[in-house]
Design an enzyme around this catalytic site. Structure first.
Site, PDB file in Angstrom:
ATOM      1  N   HIS A 195     -17.054 -22.976  32.883  1.00 28.28           N
ATOM      2  CA  HIS A 195     -17.493 -22.466  31.921  1.00 28.28           C
ATOM      3  C   HIS A 195     -18.888 -22.360  31.838  1.00 28.28           C
ATOM      4  O   HIS A 195     -19.850 -23.133  32.045  1.00 28.28           O
ATOM      5  CB  HIS A 195     -17.267 -23.177  30.488  1.00 28.28           C
ATOM      6  N   ASP A 207     -22.338 -30.059  33.724  1.00 31.76           N
ATOM      7  CA  ASP A 207     -21.587 -29.523  32.725  1.00 31.76           C
ATOM      8  C   ASP A 207     -21.951 -28.123  32.100  1.00 31.76           C
ATOM      9  O   ASP A 207     -22.491 -28.410  31.046  1.00 31.76           O
ATOM     10  CB  ASP A 207     -21.426 -30.637  31.727  1.00 31.76           C
ATOM     11  N   GLU A 221     -16.267 -23.123  26.071  1.00 32.53           N
ATOM     12  CA  GLU A 221     -15.385 -24.288  26.233  1.00 32.53           C
ATOM     13  C   GLU A 221     -15.731 -25.439  25.400  1.00 32.53           C
ATOM     14  O   GLU A 221     -15.039 -26.094  24.976  1.00 32.53           O
ATOM     15  CB  GLU A 221     -15.464 -24.609  27.714  1.00 32.53           C
ATOM     16  N   GLU A 222     -17.061 -25.742  25.028  1.00 33.20           N
ATOM     17  CA  GLU A 222     -17.327 -26.859  24.639  1.00 33.20           C
ATOM     18  C   GLU A 222     -17.080 -26.766  23.204  1.00 33.20           C
ATOM     19  O   GLU A 222     -16.958 -28.085  22.539  1.00 33.20           O
ATOM     20  CB  GLU A 222     -19.242 -27.034  24.720  1.00 33.20           C
ATOM     21  N   ASP A 272     -14.774 -28.029  36.375  1.00 35.74           N
ATOM     22  CA  ASP A 272     -15.487 -28.862  35.083  1.00 35.74           C
ATOM     23  C   ASP A 272     -15.369 -30.369  34.984  1.00 35.74           C
ATOM     24  O   ASP A 272     -15.119 -30.949  34.019  1.00 35.74           O
ATOM     25  CB  ASP A 272     -14.800 -28.044  33.887  1.00 35.74           C
ATOM     26  N   HIS A 289     -23.355 -34.338  28.536  1.00 39.99           N
ATOM     27  CA  HIS A 289     -23.383 -33.811  27.013  1.00 39.99           C
ATOM     28  C   HIS A 289     -25.058 -34.468  26.586  1.00 39.99           C
ATOM     29  O   HIS A 289     -24.978 -34.736  25.392  1.00 39.99           O
ATOM     30  CB  HIS A 289     -22.450 -34.283  26.060  1.00 39.99           C
TER      31      HIS A 289
END
Lengths: 456, 456
Positions: free
Chosen positions: A279, A291, A325-326, A353, A423
């Site tokens: 993504h 990520d 995606e997030e 991912d 994140h």
């Protein structure tokens, strides 16, 4: 008898030749990736020139254009954008969080990040008493009387005894995703959650959350694990400790964005699609390097390896950079919807991912014998220290293809360091090791090659 | 027939119970290591409070005392020092190296480290023309006429296509170890070598080297890979480019040091020893964190796990911190000599000296069926993502026990990042991941447990 032996001999020899040839192709793929690979340079650009890429941000738009041009430059047969509307959440000014007037240490500012999708606090913030819980059962038991007007503090740690950190994350992330929603039902004024990591440090981890479609939306944020430990210990001695939280985030109207799709047409079975993707969006902190910038450049690299080595795939290959995606999955939903509408046949979809550390294997979801078929290729992968070809769940984006009968393959790198960075502001380009990134791309390219040769 | 079935059933059930019990112990070991492990705290002290620990240095002496006290604190049955004389080489003032008066870029200082054991340059340094070679065959072909009075520059890179970086290192390190010795035979005035890494960066990697026992000793140093690439490209355009090298290193008289040995006595077979170890000395750069502080604290942690969990081993366990692995192997030689003299029976020795990244397996040297016996335990390790139990060579220190019939086991972590750091200023504590370190200790502890229960 002699005929049977002859047939057997022919079978064995053709298998041997076939295997040798596949192994030879695998070796070529790894050599190209490790000596002339371009994934690292691509990732450097994506991370350090473009940066983090939350859906709806200018950086996400830049990443769409960059990945399109990159795949065009590599001469893929077709590169296209697939329009999709995405949420547009913005963090605004930096968050501010303080443990207020504790008897033991007075006031103490703590590291905090709003969760993605959270509403802001009122101007000036919220100050309230804190109720610590480990799970939703505790919340329910406490009930409205204990929760009303307070800040709910979810503090169940990731289980460090699980070897795969993804499982530890999976066992704790409900607090982040649903914490505010449930706390609001009992009249809480805000929710804070312990960051989703096994580390004890000062780095807050953001991530997605959801609200009830009706009812009150309360602000939600993650505090660092050290801050969570501190707050918890203060609360044990003094249940009147208060917490102050200021969030400035905001959800703007949905905005147009795109999935980016690169394709190499299959020479024998062009209608059978082998997808590899990641993504393109990330959270708005760090670089979104592991990520999932890494997964995106690996996917592009997989197709580039075919071009560079002059391998013409029998089936059609697609590198797909999913958008959003997030915080919404809108790109994945749109991709799957269009695939269905067009009657496209995705025989298999692979997603990277889970970070771009040393490849360990694949986690495979198949309703038929897809897993068993792929496991037969394990000897080819073992030459590259890749052993784990196991039942798994695929990946968040590709799972939207599940009801189309697609076999879903999640790329599995080593998991130990992923949730140190996930994140956070720490998920930056320098955390990616060049060889590990390249080995991952090569491992997926070999699987894509085998799938494109033999189908499923 | 029924009797045979009964016997078979009993065998199967006893195997099942045995396996279950071993698996349960393994689970306890991993849980303790991941939740209450002390390897990371130990390593932090060793790296950040003591620092690098070259044989003969005050820091090496401090590390001896520290590891002795640490094992005493954990209540091992016996902790002892084993005296050994070690070389005492000192780097002196910082090295200085310059590409001199090239036509393309003029003069350029380059990152450099003297190799361990090198002699100094004369005061003011050496300036000479440079002859680049890829290997000793080229050197021989060039001969004395081409080499005399020049600096030989060994520039064969590590092969990046090898998946295990240790193999790539093994294929290039002869240049570092023997480069000066061979160059001196042809009248060279110094030797410089491309750093032993697949990275392209500015970090020089030191390491051991040897001289002929008679004949001229010439200064030897490693330059960074970027510097090597630059020098090589300049030489291609202009073979008259000169190089200036100043080394201030010196070999002082041998000095007394120690191996440090901690022991837990076996309850049933106390005369059978299961050894686990690393080397306490390091190069005099960075922290010696991965090489090999990590291996030392893992070895101590293995025995601590037995104490913490109340597991009484049937065979005697020893944690051995070998001294002087990097530049002499005197500790390992002394340990093996004393073991032989005392008639001690080391049934197996495990060494962690390949970095402390995520555990992947063990490389085993056995003249009997040691490998096959250990491979039977593989299912227990697979639960922890450890798959590679293969033929191997053991480790530098434990290999001195080879002629005593000891089965030699090299701990194998993931290898991708090791040679980014190996023998450099970058091998610092912050490069070690807590979980990876702990998983390695637990993996070795499980093997030590099985060996102490069942022997070999």
């Amino acid at each position: 008898m002699t005929v049977r032996i002859l047939i057997l001999a022919l079978m064995v020899s053709s298998i041997a030749v076939g295997q040798e040839s596949d192994s030879a192709v695998a070796r070529k793929i790894f050599t190209e990736a490790l000596t002339k690979g371009q994934s690292y340079e691509m990732l450097e650009y994506l991370c350090t020139r473009i940066g983090s890429r939350l859906s709806g941000s200018p950086q996400a738009a830049a990443a769409v254009e960059w990945s399109k041009q990159q795949m065009e430059k590599y001469g893929f047969d077709k590169v296209s954008l697939q329009e999709v509307m995405v949420p547009h959440w913005v963090r605004g000014a930096s968050e501010y969080a303080v443990i207020v007037n504790s008897k033991a240490i007075g006031s103490r500012e703590v590291p905090v990040l709003a969760l993605g999708g959270s509403v802001a606090t009122p101007p000036g913030g919220i100050t309230a008493n804190v109720v610590e819980v480990q799970n939703f059962e505790e919340l329910e038991k406490l009930g409205k009387k204990a929760i009303q007007g307070k800040i709910v503090f979810y503090n169940r740690p990731l289980d460090p005894t699980l070897i795969n950190t993804g499982s530890a994350y999976g066992g704790a992330v409900d607090q982040r995703h649903d914490g505010a929603k449930f706390a609001a039902r009992y009249g809480a004024v805000a929710a804070i959650v312990r960051s989703m990591t096994t580390l004890h440090d000062d780095v807050p981890h953001t991530g997605s959350m959801g609200y009830d479609s009706v009812g009150t939306k309360i602000p939600a944020a993650a505090i660092s694990t050290n801050a969570a430990d501190l707050l918890s210990s203060l609360l044990k001695a003094d249940s009147d400790v208060q917490f102050h939280l200021e969030l400035h985030c905001e959800t703007l109207p949905d905005i147009k964005s795109y999935n980016v799709i690169g394709e190499i047409k299959g020479s024998e079975f062009p209608d059978e699609i082998v997808l590899v993707g990641g993504h393109l969006d990330s959270w708005d902190v760090g670089h979104g390097a592991h990520d999932d910038g890494g997964g995106c450049v690996q996917s592009i690299e997989v197709l580039r390896l075919f071009k560079a080595l002059g391998i013409k795939p029998k089936r059609t290959l697609r590198a797909v950079m999913f958008m959003n995606e997030e915080n919404g999955m809108n790109g994945a939903k749109e991709y799957a919807a269009q695939a269905k509408a067009k009657g496209e046949k995705h025989i298999v979809a692979i997603e990277s991912d889970a970070g771009v550390f040393t490849p360990r294997g694949f986690g495979i979801y198949s309703e038929g014998d897809g897993l068993a078929k792929i496991q037969k290729w394990r000897p080819i992968f073992e030459d590259y220290n890749v052993y784990q070809i196991e039942k798994g769940w695929g990946g968040a984006d590709i799972n939207k293809l599940k009801d189309q009968g697609t076999v879903l393959v999640g790329f599995r790198p080593d998991t130990q360091r992923y949730f140190d960075l996930h994140h956070t502001n720490s998920d930056t380009f320098d955390k990616v090791n060049k060889r590990e990134l390249e080995l991952g791309a090569a491992t997926m390219a070999v699987l894509v090659y085998l799938l494109s040769e033999y189908g499923l």
